[in-house]
Scaffold this motif. Structure first.
Motif, short mmCIF file in Angstrom:
data_model
loop_
_atom_site.label_atom_id
_atom_site.label_comp_id
_atom_site.label_asym_id
_atom_site.label_seq_id
_atom_site.Cartn_x
_atom_site.Cartn_y
_atom_site.Cartn_z
N ALA A 1 0.83 -1.21 0.00
CA ALA A 1 0.00 0.00 0.00
C ALA A 1 0.86 1.26 0.00
N LEU A 2 1.96 1.26 0.80
CA LEU A 2 2.82 2.44 0.89
C LEU A 2 3.52 2.73 -0.43
N GLU B 1 -7.76 -0.40 -0.85
CA GLU B 1 -8.87 -1.35 -1.03
C GLU B 1 -8.36 -2.68 -1.58
N GLN B 2 -7.45 -2.62 -2.55
CA GLN B 2 -6.90 -3.85 -3.13
C GLN B 2 -6.01 -4.59 -2.12
N ALA B 3 -5.25 -3.83 -1.34
CA ALA B 3 -4.33 -4.45 -0.39
C ALA B 3 -5.07 -5.24 0.68
N SER C 1 -11.35 -9.94 3.25
CA SER C 1 -12.80 -10.07 3.13
C SER C 1 -13.19 -11.14 2.12
N ASN C 2 -12.21 -11.88 1.65
CA ASN C 2 -12.47 -12.91 0.66
C ASN C 2 -13.38 -14.00 1.24
N ALA D 1 -0.68 -8.22 -6.47
CA ALA D 1 0.40 -7.31 -6.87
C ALA D 1 1.26 -7.94 -7.96
N MET D 2 1.53 -9.24 -7.82
CA MET D 2 2.32 -9.94 -8.85
C MET D 2 1.61 -9.87 -10.20
#
Length: 607
Positions: free
Chosen positions: A36-37, A44-46, A51-52, A470-471
Protein backbone atom coordinates in the motif's frame (compact mmCIF):
# COMPACT_ATOMS: atom_id res chain seq x y z
CA UNK A 1 10.07 -0.02 -11.89
CA UNK A 2 6.89 -1.45 -10.39
CA UNK A 3 8.04 -4.98 -11.23
CA UNK A 4 11.30 -4.36 -9.37
CA UNK A 5 9.39 -3.05 -6.34
CA UNK A 6 7.10 -6.11 -6.25
CA UNK A 7 10.00 -8.54 -6.66
CA UNK A 8 11.82 -6.66 -3.90
CA UNK A 9 8.81 -7.08 -1.61
CA UNK A 10 8.76 -10.80 -2.48
CA UNK A 11 12.42 -11.04 -1.40
CA UNK A 12 11.60 -9.19 1.82
CA UNK A 13 8.75 -11.62 2.44
CA UNK A 14 11.08 -14.59 1.92
CA UNK A 15 13.66 -13.14 4.32
CA UNK A 16 11.11 -12.31 7.01
CA UNK A 17 9.44 -15.72 6.85
CA UNK A 18 12.82 -17.49 6.82
CA UNK A 19 14.42 -15.68 9.74
CA UNK A 20 11.29 -15.59 11.92
CA UNK A 21 12.83 -12.79 13.96
CA UNK A 22 9.38 -11.23 14.17
CA UNK A 23 6.06 -13.11 14.43
CA UNK A 24 4.73 -14.46 11.15
CA UNK A 25 1.48 -12.49 11.47
CA UNK A 26 3.47 -9.25 11.81
CA UNK A 27 5.52 -10.18 8.74
CA UNK A 28 2.29 -10.81 6.81
CA UNK A 29 0.83 -7.44 7.68
CA UNK A 30 4.17 -5.80 6.89
CA UNK A 31 3.86 -7.09 3.32
CA UNK A 32 0.37 -5.60 2.99
CA UNK A 33 1.61 -2.30 4.38
CA UNK A 34 4.55 -2.17 1.94
CA UNK A 35 2.26 -2.89 -1.03
CA UNK A 36 0.00 0.00 0.00
CA UNK A 37 2.82 2.44 0.89
CA UNK A 38 4.60 1.88 -2.43
CA UNK A 39 1.23 2.36 -4.18
CA UNK A 40 1.59 -0.92 -6.02
CA UNK A 41 -1.94 -1.56 -4.73
CA UNK A 42 -4.63 0.77 -3.50
CA UNK A 43 -5.66 0.33 0.14
CA UNK A 44 -8.87 -1.35 -1.03
CA UNK A 45 -6.90 -3.85 -3.13
CA UNK A 46 -4.33 -4.45 -0.39
CA UNK A 47 -6.97 -5.39 2.20
CA UNK A 48 -9.37 -7.13 -0.17
CA UNK A 49 -7.96 -10.55 0.69
CA UNK A 50 -9.18 -10.36 4.28
CA UNK A 51 -12.80 -10.07 3.13
CA UNK A 52 -12.47 -12.91 0.66
CA UNK A 53 -15.27 -15.50 0.85
CA UNK A 54 -12.79 -18.37 1.12
CA UNK A 55 -10.74 -16.73 3.88
CA UNK A 56 -13.89 -16.38 5.99
CA UNK A 57 -14.79 -20.01 5.28
CA UNK A 58 -11.29 -21.17 6.28
CA UNK A 59 -11.68 -19.40 9.62
CA UNK A 60 -15.06 -21.09 10.17
CA UNK A 61 -13.63 -24.44 9.08
CA UNK A 62 -10.83 -24.19 11.66
CA UNK A 63 -13.44 -23.38 14.32
CA UNK A 64 -15.60 -26.36 13.31
CA UNK A 65 -12.65 -28.74 13.55
CA UNK A 66 -12.35 -27.67 17.18
CA UNK A 67 -15.87 -29.06 17.58
CA UNK A 68 -14.84 -32.39 16.09
CA UNK A 69 -11.94 -32.53 18.53
CA UNK A 70 -13.92 -31.61 21.67
CA UNK A 71 -16.62 -34.20 20.91
CA UNK A 72 -13.96 -36.91 20.66
CA UNK A 73 -14.63 -37.90 17.03
CA UNK A 74 -10.95 -37.99 16.07
CA UNK A 75 -9.83 -39.34 19.44
CA UNK A 76 -12.27 -42.27 19.42
CA UNK A 77 -10.87 -43.51 16.12
CA UNK A 78 -7.31 -42.81 17.19
CA UNK A 79 -7.58 -44.93 20.33
CA UNK A 80 -8.22 -47.98 18.19
CA UNK A 81 -4.86 -47.52 16.50
CA UNK A 82 -3.00 -48.98 19.46
CA UNK A 83 -4.47 -52.35 18.46
CA UNK A 84 -2.15 -52.51 15.43
CA UNK A 85 0.98 -51.94 17.52
CA UNK A 86 1.01 -55.61 18.46
CA UNK A 87 1.63 -56.62 14.82
CA UNK A 88 4.88 -54.73 14.50
CA UNK A 89 6.22 -51.30 13.75
CA UNK A 90 5.54 -51.16 10.01
CA UNK A 91 1.99 -52.49 10.28
CA UNK A 92 1.22 -49.92 12.97
CA UNK A 93 2.79 -47.07 10.99
CA UNK A 94 0.85 -47.99 7.84
CA UNK A 95 -2.45 -48.30 9.76
CA UNK A 96 -1.80 -44.99 11.51
CA UNK A 97 -0.87 -43.20 8.29
CA UNK A 98 -3.94 -44.58 6.51
CA UNK A 99 -6.27 -43.46 9.29
CA UNK A 100 -4.66 -40.03 9.55
CA UNK A 101 -4.78 -39.57 5.76
CA UNK A 102 -8.50 -40.37 5.69
CA UNK A 103 -9.24 -37.73 8.34
CA UNK A 104 -6.85 -35.25 6.78
CA UNK A 105 -8.60 -35.55 3.41
CA UNK A 106 -11.57 -33.62 4.85
CA UNK A 107 -10.13 -31.98 7.97
CA UNK A 108 -7.26 -29.50 8.28
CA UNK A 109 -4.00 -31.46 8.24
CA UNK A 110 -2.62 -29.38 11.12
CA UNK A 111 -5.66 -30.11 13.31
CA UNK A 112 -5.49 -33.81 12.38
CA UNK A 113 -1.81 -33.99 13.34
CA UNK A 114 -2.48 -32.27 16.66
CA UNK A 115 -5.38 -34.63 17.45
CA UNK A 116 -3.45 -37.80 16.64
CA UNK A 117 -0.14 -36.71 18.20
CA UNK A 118 -0.82 -37.91 21.78
CA UNK A 119 -2.39 -41.12 20.42
CA UNK A 120 0.70 -41.87 18.31
CA UNK A 121 3.05 -41.12 21.21
CA UNK A 122 1.13 -43.43 23.54
CA UNK A 123 0.91 -46.26 21.00
CA UNK A 124 4.62 -45.97 20.21
CA UNK A 125 5.40 -46.03 23.93
CA UNK A 126 3.29 -49.15 24.51
CA UNK A 127 4.81 -50.89 21.48
CA UNK A 128 8.33 -49.91 22.65
CA UNK A 129 8.96 -48.16 19.31
CA UNK A 130 10.97 -44.90 19.34
CA UNK A 131 8.72 -41.87 18.81
CA UNK A 132 11.08 -40.65 16.12
CA UNK A 133 10.07 -43.66 13.99
CA UNK A 134 6.38 -42.78 14.26
CA UNK A 135 5.79 -39.03 14.48
CA UNK A 136 7.32 -37.92 11.18
CA UNK A 137 5.17 -40.47 9.29
CA UNK A 138 2.19 -39.03 11.19
CA UNK A 139 2.92 -35.51 9.90
CA UNK A 140 3.60 -36.74 6.37
CA UNK A 141 0.33 -38.73 6.32
CA UNK A 142 -1.67 -35.62 7.22
CA UNK A 143 -0.01 -33.72 4.39
CA UNK A 144 -0.57 -36.56 1.89
CA UNK A 145 -4.23 -36.89 2.87
CA UNK A 146 -4.75 -33.18 2.28
CA UNK A 147 -4.05 -33.70 -1.43
CA UNK A 148 -7.09 -35.91 -2.03
CA UNK A 149 -10.08 -33.56 -1.63
CA UNK A 150 -10.64 -29.82 -1.86
CA UNK A 151 -11.20 -29.48 1.89
CA UNK A 152 -8.14 -31.49 2.92
CA UNK A 153 -5.97 -28.42 3.36
CA UNK A 154 -6.50 -24.68 3.35
CA UNK A 155 -4.00 -24.47 0.47
CA UNK A 156 -6.49 -26.19 -1.84
CA UNK A 157 -9.24 -23.78 -0.82
CA UNK A 158 -7.05 -20.73 -1.21
CA UNK A 159 -5.84 -21.83 -4.64
CA UNK A 160 -9.39 -22.57 -5.76
CA UNK A 161 -10.44 -19.04 -4.78
CA UNK A 162 -7.38 -17.52 -6.47
CA UNK A 163 -8.07 -19.48 -9.68
CA UNK A 164 -11.65 -18.22 -9.75
CA UNK A 165 -10.40 -14.68 -9.24
CA UNK A 166 -8.18 -15.11 -12.31
CA UNK A 167 -11.10 -16.26 -14.44
CA UNK A 168 -10.54 -20.00 -14.14
CA UNK A 169 -12.95 -22.61 -12.82
CA UNK A 170 -12.47 -23.36 -9.13
CA UNK A 171 -11.22 -26.75 -7.95
CA UNK A 172 -14.04 -29.29 -7.57
CA UNK A 173 -14.59 -31.10 -4.27
CA UNK A 174 -13.17 -34.40 -5.61
CA UNK A 175 -11.34 -33.07 -8.67
CA UNK A 176 -7.91 -33.71 -7.14
CA UNK A 177 -8.73 -37.31 -6.13
CA UNK A 178 -7.68 -39.07 -9.39
CA UNK A 179 -4.12 -37.88 -8.76
CA UNK A 180 -4.19 -37.07 -5.05
CA UNK A 181 -5.32 -40.54 -3.97
CA UNK A 182 -2.55 -42.50 -5.74
CA UNK A 183 -0.04 -39.88 -4.57
CA UNK A 184 -1.17 -40.43 -0.97
CA UNK A 185 -0.91 -44.22 -1.29
CA UNK A 186 2.49 -44.00 -2.99
CA UNK A 187 3.75 -41.58 -0.35
CA UNK A 188 2.64 -43.83 2.50
CA UNK A 189 4.32 -46.86 0.95
CA UNK A 190 7.56 -44.94 0.50
CA UNK A 191 7.52 -43.79 4.14
CA UNK A 192 6.70 -47.27 5.46
CA UNK A 193 9.51 -48.85 3.41
CA UNK A 194 12.19 -46.18 3.84
CA UNK A 195 11.24 -44.91 7.31
CA UNK A 196 12.86 -47.74 9.30
CA UNK A 197 16.10 -47.20 7.35
CA UNK A 198 16.26 -43.39 7.28
CA UNK A 199 14.51 -42.29 10.47
CA UNK A 200 16.62 -42.08 13.64
CA UNK A 201 15.97 -44.20 16.71
CA UNK A 202 16.03 -41.26 19.07
CA UNK A 203 14.03 -40.85 22.26
CA UNK A 204 15.51 -38.01 24.31
CA UNK A 205 14.29 -37.18 27.78
CA UNK A 206 10.72 -37.71 28.87
CA UNK A 207 8.76 -34.57 29.24
CA UNK A 208 10.66 -32.58 26.66
CA UNK A 209 8.79 -30.17 24.44
CA UNK A 210 5.85 -30.16 26.79
CA UNK A 211 4.76 -33.72 26.01
CA UNK A 212 4.73 -35.86 29.12
CA UNK A 213 5.41 -39.54 28.66
CA UNK A 214 5.10 -40.27 32.35
CA UNK A 215 3.40 -43.52 33.20
CA UNK A 216 1.08 -43.02 36.15
CA UNK A 217 -0.27 -45.65 38.52
CA UNK A 218 -3.81 -45.50 39.87
CA UNK A 219 -6.54 -47.74 41.24
CA UNK A 220 -10.03 -48.13 39.77
CA UNK A 221 -13.21 -49.90 40.85
CA UNK A 222 -16.50 -50.86 39.24
CA UNK A 223 -19.33 -49.01 41.01
CA UNK A 224 -22.82 -50.35 41.61
CA UNK A 225 -24.72 -50.67 38.36
CA UNK A 226 -21.56 -50.70 36.25
CA UNK A 227 -22.09 -52.15 32.79
CA UNK A 228 -18.71 -53.91 33.03
CA UNK A 229 -19.77 -56.17 35.88
CA UNK A 230 -20.04 -59.73 34.62
CA UNK A 231 -17.95 -58.96 31.53
CA UNK A 232 -14.43 -60.02 30.63
CA UNK A 233 -11.40 -57.90 31.47
CA UNK A 234 -10.62 -57.60 27.75
CA UNK A 235 -13.56 -55.18 27.36
CA UNK A 236 -11.67 -52.74 29.60
CA UNK A 237 -8.05 -53.48 28.66
CA UNK A 238 -8.52 -53.88 24.90
CA UNK A 239 -11.92 -52.30 24.31
CA UNK A 240 -11.10 -49.09 26.18
CA UNK A 241 -7.36 -49.11 25.56
CA UNK A 242 -6.48 -49.16 29.27
CA UNK A 243 -3.48 -51.05 30.64
CA UNK A 244 -4.69 -53.14 33.60
CA UNK A 245 -1.50 -54.52 35.16
CA UNK A 246 -3.13 -56.28 38.08
CA UNK A 247 -6.35 -57.24 39.85
CA UNK A 248 -6.94 -57.41 43.59
CA UNK A 249 -9.93 -59.39 44.82
CA UNK A 250 -10.63 -59.61 48.56
CA UNK A 251 -7.09 -58.35 49.12
CA UNK A 252 -5.54 -61.13 47.05
CA UNK A 253 -3.86 -60.69 43.65
CA UNK A 254 -5.57 -62.34 40.67
CA UNK A 255 -4.01 -62.91 37.25
CA UNK A 256 -5.08 -60.11 34.91
CA UNK A 257 -5.82 -62.35 31.95
CA UNK A 258 -8.17 -61.01 29.21
CA UNK A 259 -10.71 -63.77 29.86
CA UNK A 260 -11.07 -62.92 33.58
CA UNK A 261 -14.72 -62.15 34.31
CA UNK A 262 -15.30 -59.11 36.56
CA UNK A 263 -17.89 -59.23 39.35
CA UNK A 264 -17.44 -55.71 40.77
CA UNK A 265 -15.57 -56.58 43.96
CA UNK A 266 -12.15 -56.11 42.39
CA UNK A 267 -9.68 -53.27 42.55
CA UNK A 268 -7.98 -52.73 39.20
CA UNK A 269 -4.39 -51.51 39.15
CA UNK A 270 -4.05 -49.33 36.04
CA UNK A 271 -0.92 -47.86 34.49
CA UNK A 272 -1.05 -45.27 31.73
CA UNK A 273 -0.32 -41.78 30.52
CA UNK A 274 -1.98 -38.70 31.94
CA UNK A 275 -4.61 -38.73 29.19
CA UNK A 276 -5.42 -42.40 29.91
CA UNK A 277 -5.97 -41.71 33.61
CA UNK A 278 -8.16 -38.70 32.89
CA UNK A 279 -10.15 -40.71 30.37
CA UNK A 280 -10.91 -43.29 33.07
CA UNK A 281 -12.31 -40.48 35.19
CA UNK A 282 -14.92 -39.73 32.54
CA UNK A 283 -15.90 -43.28 31.60
CA UNK A 284 -19.23 -44.58 32.77
CA UNK A 285 -19.03 -47.79 34.74
CA UNK A 286 -15.47 -47.40 36.02
CA UNK A 287 -14.19 -44.98 38.65
CA UNK A 288 -10.79 -43.91 39.93
CA UNK A 289 -10.32 -44.75 43.59
CA UNK A 290 -8.41 -41.72 44.97
CA UNK A 291 -7.27 -41.44 48.57
CA UNK A 292 -10.39 -39.40 49.38
CA UNK A 293 -13.18 -37.64 47.46
CA UNK A 294 -13.77 -33.94 47.88
CA UNK A 295 -17.08 -32.58 49.02
CA UNK A 296 -19.80 -32.32 46.37
CA UNK A 297 -19.69 -28.52 46.28
CA UNK A 298 -15.95 -28.43 45.65
CA UNK A 299 -16.08 -31.41 43.30
CA UNK A 300 -18.61 -29.61 41.09
CA UNK A 301 -16.72 -26.34 41.16
CA UNK A 302 -16.20 -24.83 37.74
CA UNK A 303 -12.88 -23.51 39.04
CA UNK A 304 -11.52 -27.04 39.32
CA UNK A 305 -8.22 -27.68 37.53
CA UNK A 306 -5.87 -30.58 36.94
CA UNK A 307 -2.17 -30.19 37.65
CA UNK A 308 0.98 -32.26 37.82
CA UNK A 309 3.07 -31.64 40.93
CA UNK A 310 6.44 -33.03 41.98
CA UNK A 311 7.65 -33.81 45.51
CA UNK A 312 10.76 -31.63 46.06
CA UNK A 313 13.67 -32.29 48.41
CA UNK A 314 12.84 -31.17 51.93
CA UNK A 315 9.09 -31.58 51.44
CA UNK A 316 7.16 -32.65 54.55
CA UNK A 317 5.56 -35.33 52.35
CA UNK A 318 8.84 -37.21 51.83
CA UNK A 319 8.66 -40.55 53.61
CA UNK A 320 4.95 -40.16 54.35
CA UNK A 321 1.98 -41.65 52.52
CA UNK A 322 -1.01 -39.67 51.29
CA UNK A 323 -3.10 -41.30 53.99
CA UNK A 324 -0.65 -40.54 56.82
CA UNK A 325 -0.24 -36.95 55.68
CA UNK A 326 -4.04 -36.45 55.51
CA UNK A 327 -3.33 -35.11 52.05
CA UNK A 328 -6.89 -34.38 50.89
CA UNK A 329 -7.90 -32.71 54.15
CA UNK A 330 -4.72 -30.64 54.39
CA UNK A 331 -4.34 -29.53 50.79
CA UNK A 332 -7.95 -29.75 49.52
CA UNK A 333 -6.77 -31.67 46.46
CA UNK A 334 -7.48 -35.18 45.18
CA UNK A 335 -4.50 -37.32 44.15
CA UNK A 336 -5.69 -39.22 41.09
CA UNK A 337 -2.47 -41.00 40.17
CA UNK A 338 1.23 -41.36 40.97
CA UNK A 339 4.34 -41.43 38.77
CA UNK A 340 7.73 -42.52 40.11
CA UNK A 341 11.24 -43.06 38.81
CA UNK A 342 11.45 -46.32 36.79
CA UNK A 343 13.03 -48.41 39.55
CA UNK A 344 10.60 -47.08 42.18
CA UNK A 345 7.68 -47.54 39.76
CA UNK A 346 8.47 -51.24 39.38
CA UNK A 347 8.75 -51.71 43.13
CA UNK A 348 5.48 -49.82 43.65
CA UNK A 349 3.67 -52.14 41.24
CA UNK A 350 4.92 -55.17 43.18
CA UNK A 351 3.81 -53.61 46.47
CA UNK A 352 0.35 -52.78 45.14
CA UNK A 353 -0.02 -56.34 43.87
CA UNK A 354 1.05 -57.78 47.21
CA UNK A 355 4.23 -59.36 45.87
CA UNK A 356 6.63 -57.29 47.97
CA UNK A 357 6.31 -56.23 51.62
CA UNK A 358 2.62 -57.09 51.67
CA UNK A 359 -0.25 -55.60 49.70
CA UNK A 360 -0.58 -51.79 49.88
CA UNK A 361 -2.90 -49.26 48.30
CA UNK A 362 -1.63 -46.25 46.40
CA UNK A 363 -2.58 -43.95 49.27
CA UNK A 364 -0.52 -45.93 51.78
CA UNK A 365 2.80 -45.98 49.90
CA UNK A 366 5.41 -43.51 51.26
CA UNK A 367 6.36 -40.75 48.84
CA UNK A 368 9.90 -40.05 47.67
CA UNK A 369 11.71 -37.04 46.24
CA UNK A 370 10.89 -36.72 42.54
CA UNK A 371 7.51 -38.46 42.69
CA UNK A 372 4.89 -36.77 40.50
CA UNK A 373 1.23 -36.60 41.53
CA UNK A 374 -1.69 -35.95 39.19
CA UNK A 375 -3.92 -33.68 41.26
CA UNK A 376 -7.40 -32.23 40.95
CA UNK A 377 -8.86 -29.33 42.91
CA UNK A 378 -9.72 -25.64 42.90
CA UNK A 379 -7.37 -23.01 41.50
CA UNK A 380 -7.26 -21.35 44.89
CA UNK A 381 -5.95 -24.55 46.49
CA UNK A 382 -3.38 -25.02 43.72
CA UNK A 383 -2.23 -21.42 44.20
CA UNK A 384 -1.42 -22.25 47.83
CA UNK A 385 1.32 -24.58 46.55
CA UNK A 386 3.16 -21.61 44.98
CA UNK A 387 5.94 -21.58 47.59
CA UNK A 388 7.04 -25.07 46.45
CA UNK A 389 7.72 -26.19 50.01
CA UNK A 390 5.44 -29.24 49.91
CA UNK A 391 4.83 -29.70 46.18
CA UNK A 392 6.24 -28.09 43.06
CA UNK A 393 3.56 -27.54 40.39
CA UNK A 394 4.93 -28.68 37.02
CA UNK A 395 2.02 -27.95 34.69
CA UNK A 396 -1.56 -26.77 34.66
CA UNK A 397 -3.50 -29.10 32.41
CA UNK A 398 -6.65 -27.55 30.98
CA UNK A 399 -8.60 -30.77 30.59
CA UNK A 400 -12.13 -30.86 29.22
CA UNK A 401 -13.91 -34.22 29.04
CA UNK A 402 -14.80 -35.15 25.45
CA UNK A 403 -18.48 -34.53 24.72
CA UNK A 404 -19.04 -37.96 23.19
CA UNK A 405 -22.82 -37.55 23.23
CA UNK A 406 -22.48 -34.70 20.73
CA UNK A 407 -20.12 -36.54 18.36
CA UNK A 408 -22.71 -37.55 15.75
CA UNK A 409 -24.26 -34.10 15.85
CA UNK A 410 -20.84 -32.49 15.30
CA UNK A 411 -20.17 -34.76 12.32
CA UNK A 412 -23.61 -33.94 10.87
CA UNK A 413 -23.08 -30.17 11.22
CA UNK A 414 -19.57 -30.36 9.80
CA UNK A 415 -20.54 -32.45 6.77
CA UNK A 416 -23.71 -30.40 6.29
CA UNK A 417 -21.73 -27.16 6.12
CA UNK A 418 -19.28 -28.66 3.64
CA UNK A 419 -22.08 -30.01 1.46
CA UNK A 420 -24.10 -26.77 1.48
CA UNK A 421 -21.06 -24.71 0.56
CA UNK A 422 -19.64 -27.06 -2.08
CA UNK A 423 -23.02 -27.61 -3.80
CA UNK A 424 -23.65 -23.88 -3.98
CA UNK A 425 -26.78 -23.98 -1.82
CA UNK A 426 -25.34 -20.98 0.04
CA UNK A 427 -21.99 -19.17 -0.28
CA UNK A 428 -19.00 -20.89 1.34
CA UNK A 429 -18.62 -18.23 3.99
CA UNK A 430 -22.30 -18.46 4.98
CA UNK A 431 -22.19 -22.26 5.10
CA UNK A 432 -19.09 -22.22 7.30
CA UNK A 433 -20.50 -19.58 9.62
CA UNK A 434 -23.79 -21.49 9.98
CA UNK A 435 -21.93 -24.71 10.76
CA UNK A 436 -19.72 -23.02 13.36
CA UNK A 437 -22.64 -21.28 15.07
CA UNK A 438 -24.62 -24.54 14.97
CA UNK A 439 -21.86 -26.34 16.85
CA UNK A 440 -21.70 -23.61 19.48
CA UNK A 441 -25.50 -23.41 19.86
CA UNK A 442 -25.90 -27.18 20.27
CA UNK A 443 -23.09 -27.48 22.80
CA UNK A 444 -20.67 -29.43 20.59
CA UNK A 445 -18.04 -26.86 21.48
CA UNK A 446 -18.03 -23.76 23.65
CA UNK A 447 -17.39 -20.39 22.04
CA UNK A 448 -14.04 -19.88 23.75
CA UNK A 449 -12.68 -23.16 22.41
CA UNK A 450 -14.17 -22.63 18.95
CA UNK A 451 -12.32 -19.35 18.54
CA UNK A 452 -8.97 -20.86 19.48
CA UNK A 453 -8.04 -20.93 15.82
CA UNK A 454 -4.64 -20.08 14.44
CA UNK A 455 -5.25 -16.46 13.50
CA UNK A 456 -1.81 -16.38 11.90
CA UNK A 457 -3.15 -18.61 9.12
CA UNK A 458 -6.01 -16.20 8.42
CA UNK A 459 -3.72 -13.16 8.41
CA UNK A 460 -1.14 -14.93 6.28
CA UNK A 461 -3.67 -16.01 3.65
CA UNK A 462 -5.19 -12.54 3.39
CA UNK A 463 -1.76 -10.93 3.11
CA UNK A 464 -0.42 -13.37 0.52
CA UNK A 465 -3.56 -12.92 -1.58
CA UNK A 466 -2.63 -9.23 -1.74
CA UNK A 467 0.89 -10.17 -2.83
CA UNK A 468 -0.57 -12.41 -5.53
CA UNK A 469 -2.70 -9.53 -6.81
CA UNK A 470 0.40 -7.31 -6.87
CA UNK A 471 2.32 -9.94 -8.85
CA UNK A 472 -0.49 -9.97 -11.40
CA UNK A 473 -1.20 -6.24 -11.69
CA UNK A 474 2.44 -5.13 -11.78
CA UNK A 475 3.44 -7.60 -14.46
CA UNK A 476 5.95 -9.33 -12.16
CA UNK A 477 4.17 -12.62 -12.72
CA UNK A 478 4.38 -12.11 -16.47
CA UNK A 479 8.09 -11.31 -16.18
CA UNK A 480 8.94 -14.45 -14.16
CA UNK A 481 6.60 -16.52 -16.29
CA UNK A 482 8.44 -15.51 -19.46
CA UNK A 483 11.74 -16.56 -17.91
CA UNK A 484 10.29 -19.93 -16.92
CA UNK A 485 8.50 -20.33 -20.27
CA UNK A 486 11.84 -19.97 -22.07
CA UNK A 487 12.79 -23.36 -20.66
CA UNK A 488 10.07 -24.93 -22.80
CA UNK A 489 12.55 -24.73 -25.67
CA UNK A 490 14.51 -27.49 -23.98
CA UNK A 491 11.69 -29.67 -22.78
CA UNK A 492 8.24 -28.30 -23.65
CA UNK A 493 5.32 -27.72 -21.27
CA UNK A 494 6.21 -30.73 -19.12
CA UNK A 495 9.58 -29.21 -18.22
CA UNK A 496 7.87 -25.91 -17.39
CA UNK A 497 5.41 -27.78 -15.17
CA UNK A 498 8.35 -29.46 -13.43
CA UNK A 499 10.07 -26.11 -12.85
CA UNK A 500 6.88 -24.55 -11.49
CA UNK A 501 6.38 -27.42 -9.06
CA UNK A 502 9.99 -27.35 -7.91
CA UNK A 503 9.78 -23.57 -7.48
CA UNK A 504 6.63 -23.97 -5.37
CA UNK A 505 8.28 -26.62 -3.17
CA UNK A 506 11.38 -24.47 -2.67
CA UNK A 507 9.31 -21.40 -1.80
CA UNK A 508 7.16 -23.40 0.64
CA UNK A 509 10.21 -23.85 2.87
CA UNK A 510 10.67 -20.19 3.83
CA UNK A 511 7.02 -19.31 3.19
CA UNK A 512 3.78 -21.04 4.04
CA UNK A 513 2.31 -23.52 1.55
CA UNK A 514 -0.49 -21.10 0.76
CA UNK A 515 1.87 -18.18 0.24
CA UNK A 516 4.21 -20.18 -2.00
CA UNK A 517 1.33 -21.41 -4.17
CA UNK A 518 -0.18 -17.93 -4.46
CA UNK A 519 3.17 -16.43 -5.47
CA UNK A 520 3.78 -19.08 -8.16
CA UNK A 521 0.23 -19.15 -9.56
CA UNK A 522 0.55 -15.87 -11.53
CA UNK A 523 3.83 -17.18 -12.92
CA UNK A 524 2.06 -20.35 -14.04
CA UNK A 525 -0.75 -18.37 -15.69
CA UNK A 526 1.74 -16.19 -17.58
CA UNK A 527 3.85 -19.18 -18.65
CA UNK A 528 0.81 -21.04 -19.96
CA UNK A 529 -0.30 -17.97 -21.88
CA UNK A 530 3.05 -17.55 -23.58
CA UNK A 531 3.27 -21.26 -24.40
CA UNK A 532 -0.27 -21.30 -25.77
CA UNK A 533 -1.36 -24.22 -23.56
CA UNK A 534 -4.14 -24.70 -21.02
CA UNK A 535 -3.26 -23.13 -17.67
CA UNK A 536 -5.21 -25.67 -15.57
CA UNK A 537 -2.54 -28.43 -15.43
CA UNK A 538 -0.04 -25.78 -14.30
CA UNK A 539 -2.42 -24.43 -11.64
CA UNK A 540 -3.28 -27.93 -10.36
CA UNK A 541 0.40 -28.92 -10.41
CA UNK A 542 1.30 -25.89 -8.30
CA UNK A 543 -1.56 -26.67 -5.89
CA UNK A 544 -0.45 -30.26 -5.36
CA UNK A 545 3.24 -29.30 -5.18
CA UNK A 546 2.43 -26.93 -2.31
CA UNK A 547 1.52 -29.99 -0.21
CA UNK A 548 4.88 -31.67 -0.92
CA UNK A 549 6.91 -29.72 1.67
CA UNK A 550 8.58 -32.82 3.10
CA UNK A 551 12.22 -31.69 3.00
CA UNK A 552 12.14 -29.24 5.93
CA UNK A 553 10.25 -29.18 9.25
CA UNK A 554 8.80 -25.72 8.52
CA UNK A 555 5.36 -26.98 7.42
CA UNK A 556 2.92 -26.63 10.38
CA UNK A 557 2.26 -30.38 10.66
CA UNK A 558 6.01 -31.05 10.77
CA UNK A 559 6.51 -28.30 13.35
CA UNK A 560 4.05 -30.08 15.65
CA UNK A 561 6.10 -33.30 15.69
CA UNK A 562 9.57 -31.72 15.57
CA UNK A 563 9.94 -31.32 19.34
CA UNK A 564 8.12 -34.44 20.61
CA UNK A 565 10.01 -36.62 18.09
CA UNK A 566 13.37 -35.13 19.11
CA UNK A 567 14.17 -34.58 15.44
CA UNK A 568 16.95 -32.59 13.86
CA UNK A 569 16.60 -30.48 10.74
CA UNK A 570 18.55 -33.05 8.71
CA UNK A 571 16.17 -35.87 9.68
CA UNK A 572 13.47 -34.37 7.47
CA UNK A 573 15.95 -33.89 4.64
CA UNK A 574 16.96 -37.59 4.71
CA UNK A 575 13.45 -39.00 4.37
CA UNK A 576 11.78 -35.99 2.79
CA UNK A 577 14.14 -35.71 -0.18
CA UNK A 578 13.53 -39.15 -1.75
CA UNK A 579 9.82 -38.85 -0.94
CA UNK A 580 9.59 -35.44 -2.62
CA UNK A 581 11.56 -36.53 -5.69
CA UNK A 582 9.41 -39.62 -6.25
CA UNK A 583 6.16 -37.70 -5.85
CA UNK A 584 7.24 -34.88 -8.17
CA UNK A 585 8.24 -37.40 -10.85
CA UNK A 586 4.84 -39.07 -10.50
CA UNK A 587 2.96 -35.75 -10.57
CA UNK A 588 4.80 -34.50 -13.66
CA UNK A 589 3.30 -37.37 -15.65
CA UNK A 590 0.00 -37.85 -13.78
CA UNK A 591 -1.19 -34.21 -13.81
CA UNK A 592 -1.07 -33.75 -17.63
CA UNK A 593 -2.72 -37.17 -18.03
CA UNK A 594 -5.78 -35.98 -16.05
CA UNK A 595 -5.64 -32.30 -17.05
CA UNK A 596 -4.12 -32.23 -20.59
CA UNK A 597 -2.07 -29.25 -21.70
CA UNK A 598 -4.55 -28.71 -24.55
CA UNK A 599 -7.59 -29.56 -22.43
CA UNK A 600 -9.62 -26.35 -22.81
CA UNK A 601 -8.06 -24.93 -25.95
CA UNK A 602 -10.08 -24.50 -29.14
CA UNK A 603 -9.52 -27.20 -31.73
CA UNK A 604 -7.50 -24.87 -33.95
CA UNK A 605 -5.21 -23.87 -31.14
CA UNK A 606 -4.83 -27.48 -30.03
CA UNK A 607 -3.56 -28.41 -33.49
Amino acid sequence: MTIAIVLGIVVIALVLFSLETIPIEVSSLTIVCLLALTRVLTPEQAFEGFSNDTVIFIFCLLAMTQGLATTGVVQLIGQRLSFFARYGHQVFVFAMMGTVAVFSSVISNTVTTAAFLPVAIGAAHRAKVPKSKVLMPLAYASMLGGMVFLYGTSTNLVMSAAMQKMGMKGIGVAELAPVGLPVAVLGMLVVVLLGPLLLPAREGQAGEAGWSLRDYLTEAVLPEGSGYRGKELSEISKGLGLRVIGILRDGQPVAAVPSYRLDGTERLIIEGRREDILRVKDLRGIEIRPDMKLGEAEEASRDSVLVEASVPAGSPLVGRSLKDALFAERFGLVALALHRKPAFQRITKLRMLGRLFGQQSLASIPLSVGDVLLLRGSRARVAELADGAALLVLSDYDYQPPRYGKALLAVFLFLGALAAGSLGVVPLSVAGLAGMLGMIATGCVDARTAFRVDWRVVLLIGSMMALGVAMEKSGAGMFLGSRVAEMATYGGPRLVLTLLMVLTILLSAPMSNQAAALVVLPVAVSAASQLGVDVRPFAIGVTLAASCSFITPLEPSCVLVYGPGHYRFTDFFRLGTPLTVLLVVFLVFAVPAVWPFDGSLPAAAAR
